[in-house]
Design an enzyme around this catalytic site. Structure first.
Site, PDB file in Angstrom:
ATOM      1  N   SER A 182       0.859  -1.175   0.192  1.00  0.00           N
ATOM      2  CA  SER A 182       0.006   0.112   0.000  1.00  0.00           C
ATOM      3  C   SER A 182       0.960   1.338  -0.097  1.00  0.00           C
ATOM      4  O   SER A 182       2.087   0.955   0.585  1.00  0.00           O
ATOM      5  CB  SER A 182      -0.744   0.002   1.319  1.00  0.00           C
ATOM      6  OG  SER A 182      -1.711   1.150   1.507  1.00  0.00           O
ATOM      7  N   TYR A 235      -2.170  -0.803  10.505  1.00  0.00           N
ATOM      8  CA  TYR A 235      -2.278  -0.919   9.022  1.00  0.00           C
ATOM      9  C   TYR A 235      -0.896  -0.508   8.511  1.00  0.00           C
ATOM     10  O   TYR A 235      -0.084  -1.173   7.906  1.00  0.00           O
ATOM     11  CB  TYR A 235      -3.473  -0.135   8.381  1.00  0.00           C
ATOM     12  CG  TYR A 235      -3.464  -0.568   7.001  1.00  0.00           C
ATOM     13  CD1 TYR A 235      -4.137  -1.650   6.381  1.00  0.00           C
ATOM     14  CD2 TYR A 235      -3.178   0.399   5.903  1.00  0.00           C
ATOM     15  CE1 TYR A 235      -4.064  -1.884   4.999  1.00  0.00           C
ATOM     16  CE2 TYR A 235      -3.462   0.048   4.493  1.00  0.00           C
ATOM     17  CZ  TYR A 235      -3.803  -1.038   4.166  1.00  0.00           C
ATOM     18  OH  TYR A 235      -3.913  -1.206   2.839  1.00  0.00           O
TER      19      TYR A 235
HETATM   20  N1  LIG Z   1      -8.787  -0.668  -1.000  1.00  0.00           N
HETATM   21  C1  LIG Z   1      -7.691  -0.017  -1.308  1.00  0.00           C
HETATM   22  O1  LIG Z   1      -7.692   1.562  -1.313  1.00  0.00           O
HETATM   23  C2  LIG Z   1      -6.175  -0.382  -1.027  1.00  0.00           C
HETATM   24  C3  LIG Z   1      -5.041   0.437  -1.299  1.00  0.00           C
HETATM   25  C4  LIG Z   1      -3.936   0.118  -1.100  1.00  0.00           C
HETATM   26  C5  LIG Z   1      -3.686  -1.121  -0.973  1.00  0.00           C
HETATM   27  N2  LIG Z   1      -4.612  -1.972  -0.562  1.00  0.00           N
HETATM   28  C6  LIG Z   1      -4.441  -3.440  -0.300  1.00  0.00           C
HETATM   29  O2  LIG Z   1      -4.956  -4.216  -1.325  1.00  0.00           O
HETATM   30  C7  LIG Z   1      -5.457  -5.589  -0.829  1.00  0.00           C
HETATM   31  C8  LIG Z   1      -6.854  -5.795  -0.759  1.00  0.00           C
HETATM   32  O3  LIG Z   1      -7.617  -4.804  -0.365  1.00  0.00           O
HETATM   33  P1  LIG Z   1      -9.155  -4.585  -0.878  1.00  0.00           P
HETATM   34  O4  LIG Z   1      -9.330  -3.076  -0.597  1.00  0.00           O
HETATM   35  O5  LIG Z   1      -9.365  -5.114  -2.018  1.00  0.00           O
HETATM   36  O6  LIG Z   1      -9.863  -5.536   0.130  1.00  0.00           O
HETATM   37  P2  LIG Z   1     -11.303  -5.935   0.235  1.00  0.00           P
HETATM   38  O7  LIG Z   1     -11.687  -5.914   1.915  1.00  0.00           O
HETATM   39  O8  LIG Z   1     -12.044  -5.315  -0.731  1.00  0.00           O
HETATM   40  O9  LIG Z   1     -10.913  -7.450  -0.051  1.00  0.00           O
HETATM   41  C9  LIG Z   1     -10.164  -8.360   0.835  1.00  0.00           C
HETATM   42  C10 LIG Z   1     -10.491  -9.814   0.599  1.00  0.00           C
HETATM   43  O10 LIG Z   1      -9.502 -10.624   1.089  1.00  0.00           O
HETATM   44  C11 LIG Z   1     -10.460 -11.638   1.913  1.00  0.00           C
HETATM   45  N3  LIG Z   1      -9.663 -12.030   3.100  1.00  0.00           N
HETATM   46  C12 LIG Z   1      -9.717 -11.044   4.195  1.00  0.00           C
HETATM   47  N4  LIG Z   1      -8.913 -11.577   5.370  1.00  0.00           N
HETATM   48  C13 LIG Z   1      -8.444 -12.951   4.621  1.00  0.00           C
HETATM   49  C14 LIG Z   1      -7.634 -13.798   5.264  1.00  0.00           C
HETATM   50  N5  LIG Z   1      -7.170 -14.055   6.813  1.00  0.00           N
HETATM   51  N6  LIG Z   1      -7.426 -15.049   4.690  1.00  0.00           N
HETATM   52  C15 LIG Z   1      -7.963 -15.166   3.246  1.00  0.00           C
HETATM   53  N7  LIG Z   1      -8.733 -13.937   2.704  1.00  0.00           N
HETATM   54  C16 LIG Z   1      -8.754 -12.755   3.481  1.00  0.00           C
HETATM   55  C17 LIG Z   1     -11.651 -11.159   2.111  1.00  0.00           C
HETATM   56  O11 LIG Z   1     -12.538 -12.189   2.139  1.00  0.00           O
HETATM   57  C18 LIG Z   1     -11.965 -10.241   0.763  1.00  0.00           C
HETATM   58  O12 LIG Z   1     -12.312 -11.134  -0.318  1.00  0.00           O
HETATM   59  C19 LIG Z   1      -4.974  -5.499   0.711  1.00  0.00           C
HETATM   60  O13 LIG Z   1      -3.794  -6.076   1.170  1.00  0.00           O
HETATM   61  C20 LIG Z   1      -5.089  -4.076   0.885  1.00  0.00           C
HETATM   62  O14 LIG Z   1      -4.013  -3.676   2.041  1.00  0.00           O
HETATM   63  C21 LIG Z   1      -6.115  -1.652  -0.779  1.00  0.00           C
END
Ligand SMILES: NC(=O)c1ccc[n+]([C@@H]2O[C@H](COP(=O)([O-])OP(=O)(O)OC[C@H]3O[C@@H](n4cnc5c(N)ncnc54)[C@H](O)[C@@H]3O)[C@@H](O)[C@H]2O)c1
Length: 420
Positions: free
Chosen positions: A295, A308
């Site tokens: 991130s 986080y």
């Molecule tokens: N959304 C953002 O703005 C953003 C920005 C930068 C980085 N990220 C990173 O991208 C990645 C995905 O984020 P997102 O926003 O798409 O999340 P999200 O919450 O939309 O989706 C996350 C998915 O991971 C699954 N999950 C959660 N815990 C789990 C576990 N212990 N084992 C297996 N699966 C699990 C959930 O069921 C879900 O399907 C993360 O690592 C997040 O830190 C997100």
């Protein structure tokens, strides 16, 4: 304990095939072995058993030597040779014996091709195009970037929604076979079914997995090895967020976030690294990738979001350290650091999303609607928009294609975070 463990033998055979062709293969265990199908490559690995189980290194050596001999015996000669000068020969079927047990393994360019060979009991060798003399491995030639993942076997953790879903869709569209691992099995299954129907072939397989639970992760990599013969690309994407200030956050919430985002990446890398190392024993030139979806909060502090940001900063330390250790096995380890995915559920979910939460808690002064909150956050990005799936895919293809880099964190933030 079985003398023949598919999760050990299949990746070794997969490595053998990839080493010769410089192309990815799928390898699947077959049923019934008697009589051995005509044309298959047979090998007895009993000498590679140690205390009743296969020793990976000894089995790899025996397989490599016997396969070289098998290929030599089948090398075309005379007129046939001139027709096949531009090809390499690969076994489509391997019969393995060890300690009184037997098993068959079938290979193909992808899962469906391997299954079709198995179902037709067709063990005739493959003749595939010889890799270019200067090709170190797939990806070193000047090809369209997304095709670098064609026929590769990939895993995306947390692949059922959000960035994970975007990555799964992107990889499947570029011809990869993708394991979708998620706590939310129903969501992963729905996505896999949709993609398989859309493409009319097996491009996605759903798995239930919790990245914070070592037994669950170990079982996941075993299943992947048994189902497809190995793995080329592991996208460690599953992540969670529970924002709170250091003065308020309770320890349980801090630990939950750390367990998934930081410890989970360690657990996934450990078991993924073991599988990729196994493949590397018979394919020493083949490069594989572990990519953590990090991130922008892994590059700069995040106010009232320390658990986080801390887990993401820490993961960059893990990426760099694992990269140093795993380079010996052809495994590259890198991170992608995306900016905010405003259109994903984390931000845009109408009930639980961050936009609605920030509107309700008055975090953005003067904001009266979700659109006002969104505009406030978009204005912080020099490129004036949130990060999208396609932006992350470009970084992912770059990382896979780039064979001369490891241990890096690639920002994809529209200029919001600049490295210094
Ligand atoms: N959304 C953002 O703005 C953003 C920005 C930068 C980085 N990220 C990173 O991208 C990645 C995905 O984020 P997102 O926003 O798409 O999340 P999200 O919450 O939309 O989706 C996350 C998915 O991971 C699954 N999950 C959660 N815990 C789990 C576990 N212990 N084992 C297996 N699966 C699990 C959930 O069921 C879900 O399907 C993360 O690592 C997040 O830190 C997100």
């Amino acid at each position: 304990m079985n003398a023949i463990d598919h999760s050990i033998v299949a990746p070794l055979i997969r490595g053998l095939c990839m080493s010769a062709s410089k192309l990815p293969r799928a390898v699947i265990p077959g049923a019934g072995v008697s009589p051995a199908p005509a044309g298959c490559f047979e090998i007895d690995l009993t000498a590679a058993l140690k205390s009743g189980a296969l020793d990976e290194e000894a089995a790899a050596k025996a397989l490599t030597e016997a396969c070289d001999e098998w290929k030599f015996e089948r090398a075309p000669s005379g007129a046939e040779a001139s027709g096949k000068a531009a090809t390499v020969i690969l076994p489509s079927c391997v019969l393995v014996r060890a300690g009184g047990e037997e098993a068959l393994y079938w290979s193909g360019a992808d899962l469906d091709e391997a299954r079709a060979r198995r179902d037709a009991n067709d063990a005739s060798p493959w003749y595939v195009a010889k890799p270019a003399a200067d090709a170190r491995s797939l990806g070193s030639s000047a090809i369209a970037r997304s095709s670098v993942v064609a026929n590769r076997i990939a895993l995306v953790t947390g692949g059922a929604q959000g960035f994970g879903e975007e990555i799964v869709r992107g990889l499947a569209a570029s011809g990869a076979s993708v394991f979708i691992a998620d706590l939310n099995l129903a969501g992963a299954e729905k996505l896999a079914a949709e993609l398989n129907a859309e493409r009319g072939k097996t491009v996605a397989i759903a798995l239930a997995s919790n990245v914070a639970d070592e037994a669950s992760v170990e079982a996941m990599f075993r299943l992947i090895a048994e189902t497809a013969g190995g793995l080329d690309l592991c996208v460690s994407n599953a992540g969670v967020l529970k924002a709170a200030g250091v003065l308020e956050q309770d320890l349980a919430a801090f630990k939950f976030v750390t367990d998934v985002n930081y410890t989970g990446f360690f657990i996934v890398s450990k078991h993924c690294g073991r599988l990729m190392r196994r493949q590397n024993r018979t394919a020493p030139q083949w490069k594989t990738d572990i990519v953590q979806i990090n991130s922008k909060s892994g590059l700069e502090g995040s106010n009232k979001n320390g658990a986080y940001a801390g887990g993401k900063f820490g993961s960059i330390g893990l990426v760099a350290s694992f990269a140093l250790e795993l380079v010996e096995y052809g495994i590259k380890v890198n991170a992608i650091c995306p900016g905010n995915f405003f259109d994903g559920p984390l931000w845009s979910d109408p009930e639980k999303g961050l936009f609605i939460q920030y509107l309700k808690t008055g975090k953005v002064p003067g904001a009266k609607t979700v659109a006002d909150v969104k505009a406030f956050y978009e204005a912080k990005v020099p490129m004036k928009r949130g990060c999208e799936g396609a932006d992350v895919m470009r970084a992912l293809y770059y990382i896979v294609e780039q064979e001369y880099e490891t241990g890096q964190a690639v920002p994809v933030t529209g200029g919001q975070v600049m490295l210094h």
